[in-house]
Each structure stands twice: as C-alpha cells, then as structure tokens.
Design a protein around this motif. Structure first.
Motif, mmCIF file in Angstrom:
data_model
loop_
_atom_site.group_PDB
_atom_site.id
_atom_site.type_symbol
_atom_site.label_atom_id
_atom_site.label_comp_id
_atom_site.label_asym_id
_atom_site.label_seq_id
_atom_site.Cartn_x
_atom_site.Cartn_y
_atom_site.Cartn_z
ATOM 1 N N THR A 199 -6.341 -11.711 -12.410
ATOM 2 C CA THR A 199 -5.956 -12.228 -10.629
ATOM 3 C C THR A 199 -5.557 -10.564 -9.486
ATOM 4 N N CYS A 200 -5.236 -9.192 -10.849
ATOM 5 C CA CYS A 200 -5.085 -8.421 -10.509
ATOM 6 C C CYS A 200 -6.614 -7.375 -10.687
ATOM 7 N N PRO A 201 -7.390 -6.989 -10.304
ATOM 8 C CA PRO A 201 -8.317 -5.988 -10.477
ATOM 9 C C PRO A 201 -8.194 -4.520 -10.353
ATOM 10 N N GLY A 202 -7.027 -4.110 -10.538
ATOM 11 C CA GLY A 202 -6.900 -3.396 -10.577
ATOM 12 C C GLY A 202 -6.276 -2.778 -11.782
ATOM 13 N N PHE A 236 -3.936 1.690 -14.361
ATOM 14 C CA PHE A 236 -4.061 0.929 -13.006
ATOM 15 C C PHE A 236 -4.457 1.464 -12.331
ATOM 16 N N TRP A 266 4.601 -2.304 -9.087
ATOM 17 C CA TRP A 266 3.776 -3.754 -9.727
ATOM 18 C C TRP A 266 2.912 -2.387 -10.574
ATOM 19 N N CYS A 318 -4.917 0.049 -7.829
ATOM 20 C CA CYS A 318 -4.560 -0.609 -6.934
ATOM 21 C C CYS A 318 -6.529 -0.878 -6.040
ATOM 22 N N GLN A 319 -7.080 -2.524 -6.006
ATOM 23 C CA GLN A 319 -8.459 -1.880 -5.781
ATOM 24 C C GLN A 319 -8.236 -2.246 -4.054
ATOM 25 N N GLN A 320 -6.894 -2.555 -3.610
ATOM 26 C CA GLN A 320 -6.621 -3.006 -2.083
ATOM 27 C C GLN A 320 -7.065 -5.063 -1.806
ATOM 28 N N CYS A 321 -7.009 -5.434 -3.005
ATOM 29 C CA CYS A 321 -8.106 -7.031 -2.603
ATOM 30 C C CYS A 321 -6.990 -7.439 -2.182
ATOM 31 N N GLY A 322 -5.082 -6.811 -2.263
ATOM 32 C CA GLY A 322 -4.527 -7.759 -1.747
ATOM 33 C C GLY A 322 -3.667 -9.333 -2.929
ATOM 34 N N ASN A 323 -4.260 -9.832 -3.016
ATOM 35 C CA ASN A 323 -3.933 -10.602 -3.956
ATOM 36 C C ASN A 323 -2.439 -10.706 -4.572
ATOM 37 N N CYS A 324 -2.097 -9.304 -4.852
ATOM 38 C CA CYS A 324 -0.492 -9.613 -5.238
ATOM 39 C C CYS A 324 0.380 -10.095 -4.056
HETATM 40 S S1 SF4 Z 1 -3.247 -7.578 -6.935
HETATM 41 FE FE1 SF4 Z 1 -3.977 -5.723 -7.976
HETATM 42 S S2 SF4 Z 1 -5.702 -4.373 -7.102
HETATM 43 FE FE2 SF4 Z 1 -5.241 -6.491 -5.667
HETATM 44 S S3 SF4 Z 1 -4.225 -5.323 -3.969
HETATM 45 FE FE3 SF4 Z 1 -2.473 -6.043 -6.183
HETATM 46 S S4 SF4 Z 1 -2.165 -4.071 -7.076
HETATM 47 FE FE4 SF4 Z 1 -4.050 -4.137 -5.608
#
Ligand code: SF4
Length: 142
Positions: free
Chosen positions: A116-119, A12, A97, A14-20
């Motif tokens: 939905t979480c690219p990380g 894991f 997470w 985080c790619q900072q997409c903000g989905n979560c």
């Molecule tokens: S959905 Fe995953 S990749 Fe995107 S901000 Fe949240 S933890 Fe990071």
C-alpha cells in the motif's frame, strides 16, 4: 553486530500517493510540544481546544480526519500529488514512517505494508543506524 533482518538497510522514497494520510481510520498522536510547534506554524492560538485540528482521545491528542479518511492536513497539488500542509512541523509519528516497530518486526510485515506504500523498497537507501535513529526518535515521543 546486529542480526536484524534489515541490517543491510532499507530503501524508501515517498511517491506522494497519500495512502498513508488517508483511508482507514487511525490515530496520529501529537505530543504537547508538537501541538505548540504546529500552533506556532499555523499562527493560531490554543489549537488544543480547536476541534478543526485535534481530537482528544483519553489523555492524548490525535490529528482530526475528514469524513473521507483524509488527514486534516492532507492537500493535493495540481498533479494530484499528496502534500502535507504542516510538512516542516509534522508529528514524529509521520516523520518516522515507514520505520515503525510494527513494520520492522519482520520482512513479511514490511513487505505487506509495501503493497500500500509504493515508496517502500525503492529510492533512497537508509542504513541500519539511520533506521534505528528514526525508531529511537519515535520512542522519545513518549
Ligand atoms: S503511502 Fe508511502 S508513497 Fe504514499 S504518501 Fe505515504 S509514504 Fe509516500
């Protein structure tokens, strides 16, 4: 000897997409101790009574969401990457997470969330022991 499906660990980063931190309505629970820590970080007083940040759900408190579903503390930088305004003091629910019981119950649950979480399934490798430590911290939240 563990027989969990993730006994070899998981990746894991985080790619900072903000989905979560946006989208569907949900709850981010904060304990009284976390409220104190966030309050101190924000240099505010009594955020427990400040509906800009917290909402009361029964006997507990959850972070406020904006009308568009964004967490109240979600920011975007100039590259549109998600930034948490309280990253250093964010609640354990956010810190742990994606190593949540609900996602670790099966590889299917994990891979479904990874859509939905690219990380998830990329980047830093976490050992089984590290993952279990995250889970325990989340439980200690009470
Ligand atoms: S959905 Fe995953 S990749 Fe995107 S901000 Fe949240 S933890 Fe990071």
């Amino acid at each position: 000897m563990t027989r969990e499906w993730y006994e070899d660990g998981l990746q894991f980063s985080c790619q900072q997409c903000g989905n979560c931190c946006s989208g569907q309505p949900g709850y981010v629970w904060v304990t009284p101790q976390e409220i104190q820590t966030i309050q101190h970080h924000l240099e505010e007083h009594n955020i427990q009574h400040n509906s800009n940040y917290l909402r009361r759900i029964g006997q507990q408190f959850s972070l406020v969401e904006k009308n568009n579903g964004d967490c109240i503390f979600l920011r975007r930088n100039e590259k549109n990457l998600a930034i948490c305004a309280i990253n250093q003091v964010k609640p354990k629910q956010c810190k742990s997470w994606p190593f949540w019981d609900s996602l670790l119950q099966s590889k299917q649950s994990w891979d479904e969330e990874a859509k939905t979480c690219p990380g998830m399934n990329r980047g830093k490798h976490y050992s089984y022991t590290e993952i279990e430590t995250f889970r325990q911290q989340d439980k200690d939240q009470g």
